[in-house]
Write a protein that holds these residues in place. Sequence first.
Motif, PDB file in Angstrom:
ATOM      1  N   LEU A   1       0.823  -1.214   0.000  1.00  0.00           N
ATOM      2  CA  LEU A   1       0.000   0.000   0.000  1.00  0.00           C
ATOM      3  C   LEU A   1       0.852   1.257   0.000  1.00  0.00           C
ATOM      4  O   LEU A   1       0.368   2.346  -0.345  1.00  0.00           O
ATOM      5  CB  LEU A   1      -0.949  -0.005   1.202  1.00  0.00           C
ATOM      6  N   SER A   2       2.110   1.150   0.412  1.00  0.00           N
ATOM      7  CA  SER A   2       3.042   2.273   0.254  1.00  0.00           C
ATOM      8  C   SER A   2       4.101   1.921  -0.776  1.00  0.00           C
ATOM      9  O   SER A   2       5.115   2.613  -0.879  1.00  0.00           O
ATOM     10  CB  SER A   2       3.703   2.614   1.597  1.00  0.00           C
ATOM     11  N   GLY A   3       3.864   0.840  -1.533  1.00  0.00           N
ATOM     12  CA  GLY A   3       4.816   0.378  -2.531  1.00  0.00           C
ATOM     13  C   GLY A   3       4.158   0.130  -3.870  1.00  0.00           C
ATOM     14  O   GLY A   3       3.701   1.054  -4.544  1.00  0.00           O
ATOM     15  N   PHE A   4       4.066  -1.149  -4.255  1.00  0.00           N
ATOM     16  CA  PHE A   4       3.620  -1.504  -5.612  1.00  0.00           C
ATOM     17  C   PHE A   4       2.210  -1.011  -5.914  1.00  0.00           C
ATOM     18  O   PHE A   4       1.946  -0.448  -6.977  1.00  0.00           O
ATOM     19  CB  PHE A   4       3.696  -3.024  -5.797  1.00  0.00           C
TER      20      PHE A   4
ATOM     21  N   ILE B   1      -5.381   3.067   6.650  1.00  0.00           N
ATOM     22  CA  ILE B   1      -5.590   2.464   5.326  1.00  0.00           C
ATOM     23  C   ILE B   1      -6.931   2.905   4.746  1.00  0.00           C
ATOM     24  O   ILE B   1      -7.035   3.253   3.555  1.00  0.00           O
ATOM     25  CB  ILE B   1      -5.497   0.930   5.424  1.00  0.00           C
ATOM     26  N   ILE B   2      -7.967   2.916   5.577  1.00  0.00           N
ATOM     27  CA  ILE B   2      -9.279   3.382   5.115  1.00  0.00           C
ATOM     28  C   ILE B   2      -9.202   4.836   4.665  1.00  0.00           C
ATOM     29  O   ILE B   2      -9.747   5.225   3.621  1.00  0.00           O
ATOM     30  CB  ILE B   2     -10.328   3.210   6.233  1.00  0.00           C
ATOM     31  N   ALA B   3      -8.487   5.667   5.432  1.00  0.00           N
ATOM     32  CA  ALA B   3      -8.375   7.087   5.105  1.00  0.00           C
ATOM     33  C   ALA B   3      -7.671   7.296   3.767  1.00  0.00           C
ATOM     34  O   ALA B   3      -8.054   8.177   2.983  1.00  0.00           O
ATOM     35  CB  ALA B   3      -7.631   7.824   6.219  1.00  0.00           C
ATOM     36  N   MET B   4      -6.644   6.483   3.468  1.00  0.00           N
ATOM     37  CA  MET B   4      -5.941   6.667   2.205  1.00  0.00           C
ATOM     38  C   MET B   4      -6.850   6.380   1.012  1.00  0.00           C
ATOM     39  O   MET B   4      -6.747   7.029  -0.029  1.00  0.00           O
ATOM     40  CB  MET B   4      -4.688   5.793   2.134  1.00  0.00           C
ATOM     41  N   GLY B   5      -7.765   5.447   1.181  1.00  0.00           N
ATOM     42  CA  GLY B   5      -8.691   5.133   0.107  1.00  0.00           C
ATOM     43  C   GLY B   5      -9.662   6.255  -0.208  1.00  0.00           C
ATOM     44  O   GLY B   5     -10.274   6.263  -1.282  1.00  0.00           O
TER      45      GLY B   5
ATOM     46  N   THR C   1      -8.735   9.379  -0.559  1.00  0.00           N
ATOM     47  CA  THR C   1      -8.013  10.455  -1.235  1.00  0.00           C
ATOM     48  C   THR C   1      -8.026  10.250  -2.743  1.00  0.00           C
ATOM     49  O   THR C   1      -8.419   9.191  -3.239  1.00  0.00           O
ATOM     50  CB  THR C   1      -6.555  10.528  -0.744  1.00  0.00           C
ATOM     51  N   ASN C   2      -7.572  11.253  -3.471  1.00  0.00           N
ATOM     52  CA  ASN C   2      -7.529  11.197  -4.936  1.00  0.00           C
ATOM     53  C   ASN C   2      -6.151  11.659  -5.400  1.00  0.00           C
ATOM     54  O   ASN C   2      -5.877  12.861  -5.439  1.00  0.00           O
ATOM     55  CB  ASN C   2      -8.614  12.087  -5.536  1.00  0.00           C
ATOM     56  N   PRO C   3      -5.243  10.730  -5.766  1.00  0.00           N
ATOM     57  CA  PRO C   3      -3.887  11.141  -6.156  1.00  0.00           C
ATOM     58  C   PRO C   3      -3.842  11.972  -7.424  1.00  0.00           C
ATOM     59  O   PRO C   3      -2.883  12.715  -7.637  1.00  0.00           O
ATOM     60  CB  PRO C   3      -3.155   9.805  -6.324  1.00  0.00           C
ATOM     61  N   ALA C   4      -4.855  11.879  -8.273  1.00  0.00           N
ATOM     62  CA  ALA C   4      -4.855  12.673  -9.502  1.00  0.00           C
ATOM     63  C   ALA C   4      -4.953  14.162  -9.203  1.00  0.00           C
ATOM     64  O   ALA C   4      -4.386  14.993  -9.924  1.00  0.00           O
ATOM     65  CB  ALA C   4      -6.015  12.242 -10.400  1.00  0.00           C
ATOM     66  N   SER C   5      -5.656  14.532  -8.126  1.00  0.00           N
ATOM     67  CA  SER C   5      -5.836  15.946  -7.801  1.00  0.00           C
ATOM     68  C   SER C   5      -5.074  16.372  -6.549  1.00  0.00           C
ATOM     69  O   SER C   5      -4.792  17.561  -6.373  1.00  0.00           O
ATOM     70  CB  SER C   5      -7.319  16.256  -7.605  1.00  0.00           C
ATOM     71  N   ALA C   6      -4.748  15.440  -5.673  1.00  0.00           N
ATOM     72  CA  ALA C   6      -4.061  15.786  -4.417  1.00  0.00           C
ATOM     73  C   ALA C   6      -3.119  14.649  -4.027  1.00  0.00           C
ATOM     74  O   ALA C   6      -3.305  13.981  -3.005  1.00  0.00           O
ATOM     75  CB  ALA C   6      -5.070  16.065  -3.306  1.00  0.00           C
ATOM     76  N   ALA C   7      -2.091  14.422  -4.859  1.00  0.00           N
ATOM     77  CA  ALA C   7      -1.148  13.328  -4.603  1.00  0.00           C
ATOM     78  C   ALA C   7      -0.414  13.518  -3.284  1.00  0.00           C
ATOM     79  O   ALA C   7      -0.039  12.536  -2.632  1.00  0.00           O
ATOM     80  CB  ALA C   7      -0.147  13.225  -5.748  1.00  0.00           C
ATOM     81  N   GLN C   8      -0.223  14.788  -2.854  1.00  0.00           N
ATOM     82  CA  GLN C   8       0.493  15.040  -1.609  1.00  0.00           C
ATOM     83  C   GLN C   8      -0.268  14.483  -0.414  1.00  0.00           C
ATOM     84  O   GLN C   8       0.337  13.968   0.534  1.00  0.00           O
ATOM     85  CB  GLN C   8       0.722  16.547  -1.414  1.00  0.00           C
TER      86      GLN C   8
ATOM     87  N   THR D   1      -2.433  11.923  -0.474  1.00  0.00           N
ATOM     88  CA  THR D   1      -2.299  10.467  -0.542  1.00  0.00           C
ATOM     89  C   THR D   1      -0.944  10.029  -0.011  1.00  0.00           C
ATOM     90  O   THR D   1      -0.838   9.074   0.775  1.00  0.00           O
ATOM     91  CB  THR D   1      -2.464   9.993  -1.992  1.00  0.00           C
ATOM     92  N   ALA D   2       0.112  10.725  -0.428  1.00  0.00           N
ATOM     93  CA  ALA D   2       1.463  10.367   0.006  1.00  0.00           C
ATOM     94  C   ALA D   2       1.632  10.554   1.505  1.00  0.00           C
ATOM     95  O   ALA D   2       2.297   9.747   2.168  1.00  0.00           O
ATOM     96  CB  ALA D   2       2.493  11.197  -0.761  1.00  0.00           C
ATOM     97  N   ALA D   3       1.042  11.616   2.067  1.00  0.00           N
ATOM     98  CA  ALA D   3       1.173  11.872   3.507  1.00  0.00           C
ATOM     99  C   ALA D   3       0.540  10.740   4.318  1.00  0.00           C
ATOM    100  O   ALA D   3       1.106  10.279   5.322  1.00  0.00           O
ATOM    101  CB  ALA D   3       0.525  13.206   3.863  1.00  0.00           C
ATOM    102  N   ILE D   4      -0.628  10.277   3.890  1.00  0.00           N
ATOM    103  CA  ILE D   4      -1.277   9.172   4.614  1.00  0.00           C
ATOM    104  C   ILE D   4      -0.490   7.882   4.410  1.00  0.00           C
ATOM    105  O   ILE D   4      -0.378   7.052   5.326  1.00  0.00           O
ATOM    106  CB  ILE D   4      -2.739   9.020   4.172  1.00  0.00           C
ATOM    107  N   ALA D   5       0.093   7.713   3.226  1.00  0.00           N
ATOM    108  CA  ALA D   5       0.941   6.541   2.994  1.00  0.00           C
ATOM    109  C   ALA D   5       2.145   6.541   3.923  1.00  0.00           C
ATOM    110  O   ALA D   5       2.590   5.486   4.385  1.00  0.00           O
ATOM    111  CB  ALA D   5       1.391   6.501   1.535  1.00  0.00           C
ATOM    112  N   VAL D   6       2.694   7.722   4.212  1.00  0.00           N
ATOM    113  CA  VAL D   6       3.800   7.833   5.170  1.00  0.00           C
ATOM    114  C   VAL D   6       3.348   7.353   6.552  1.00  0.00           C
ATOM    115  O   VAL D   6       4.078   6.631   7.250  1.00  0.00           O
ATOM    116  CB  VAL D   6       4.313   9.286   5.236  1.00  0.00           C
ATOM    117  N   LEU D   7       2.132   7.746   6.967  1.00  0.00           N
ATOM    118  CA  LEU D   7       1.597   7.301   8.254  1.00  0.00           C
ATOM    119  C   LEU D   7       1.417   5.790   8.276  1.00  0.00           C
ATOM    120  O   LEU D   7       1.751   5.121   9.272  1.00  0.00           O
ATOM    121  CB  LEU D   7       0.265   7.999   8.533  1.00  0.00           C
ATOM    122  N   ILE D   8       0.900   5.224   7.175  1.00  0.00           N
ATOM    123  CA  ILE D   8       0.734   3.770   7.088  1.00  0.00           C
ATOM    124  C   ILE D   8       2.074   3.072   7.228  1.00  0.00           C
ATOM    125  O   ILE D   8       2.207   2.066   7.945  1.00  0.00           O
ATOM    126  CB  ILE D   8       0.049   3.387   5.761  1.00  0.00           C
ATOM    127  N   ALA D   9       3.094   3.596   6.548  1.00  0.00           N
ATOM    128  CA  ALA D   9       4.427   2.993   6.635  1.00  0.00           C
ATOM    129  C   ALA D   9       4.970   3.059   8.060  1.00  0.00           C
ATOM    130  O   ALA D   9       5.585   2.100   8.545  1.00  0.00           O
ATOM    131  CB  ALA D   9       5.378   3.694   5.661  1.00  0.00           C
TER     132      ALA D   9
END
Length: 420
Positions: A30-33, A98-102, A104-111, A113-121
């Motif tokens: 979820l923070s990788g592939f 993980i629910i929160a990352m779902g 988000t919309n990386p097409a319009s606000a990738a930052q 999505t990435a911030a929540i992915a950092v929290l997941i990691a």
Amino acid sequence: MKPKPLPFWRDRRFLVLLLLGFSAGVPLPLSGFVLRQWFSESGLSLAAIGFTAWIGLSYSFKFLWSPALDQIAPPGMARFGRRRGWLLLIQPALMLAIIAMGQTNPASAAQVTAAIAVLIAFLSASQDIVVDAWRIEMLEEEQQGYGLAAYVWGYRGALLASSSGGLALVGVLGWDGVFLYCAALIGAGVLGTLLGREVPRPPQAPLPWGARIKLGVVQPFTEFLTRRHAIAILLFVGLFKLGEALAGVMTAPFYRELGFAREQVAAVSGFFGMFATLAGALAGGWVVARLGTGRALVITGLFQMLSNLLYVVLGWAPSMGMLFVQVGIENFTDGLADAAFLTYLSSLTARAFTATQYALLSSLASVPLRTLGGAGGVLAQDLGWSWFFVLTTVAALPALGVMLFLLRRLPAATQSLPPR
């Protein structure tokens, strides 16, 4: 008279490790592939996708807060014990992230999505610290091999469920539904935590904060660094995954640029890829038993290095048949090398400092992926795919050279182990 131990298939501890391994494996894609596939479909550049490797820096720096998880009682959860209590705090928080990352919309606000992915990691790395320590503590020396096997089977099953399984479900559930599905998978870890039994800790007299910091933070590192050729050992651990890391970061956009659909990649890397990895892990265990850990690391590392050249072949002749060959051989050699590498890391850990030393070693092993791996997108853009994958092959050579040095200086296969 000491009671005869149960066969491993009837011992509940191995079921617990299977479930905990599953929970540990779910967040990684979820923070990788999976994240990179999502970003690729959202139209982000190769350079931006490459930089997602930095999202998982928590895996490389988890040794920094591992002493806290080792020495401090989990707030409000002390009745469950130290290991179980921390897991019962971390796992629900991981599910919510993980629910929160779902959403988000990386097409319009990738930052975002990435911030929540950092929290997941971060939460995932924290879970790894506790699970790895508990895994080593709950089993006797002769049971560690079975315990690691149970953990790896759960871990690999989770990678299949959250990576290939998640991608296959995007068309049905949408990206938000897939992240809900992955959050639910963490429930396996909650169940494993509740089923497990805390390992009693020897009673200790209350210590002032200065002494506690010395015991929990300073001693694990000084104990390791006083070993013979400790720096060379740490250098090998940090370099062993370099070639694999550089290649792995860019596989999703590479497959997409060759014209393979998400469903095709999921089909090949799913059950087929998983069983190739498990077959490699079994073969790796046999190689370790026959050759010893050090020599096995050289042989399996060489096979893992050469498998990267199949990316070049796939780029020249993209087809479903060649994709099966590339994924099958790469996953088999990864499993082969992982069996030797995880055995090596576990053998280097002193029981007195389980969480901190294993966190240090596994953190160091992930440094190439989380740092240099971030340059993968830029390198692929500048060099082109073929020369990029040739570079990833050559990048594996330094680690093999260091291990050959260690084999000459420390001929014992286990490389200066601590006392158990």
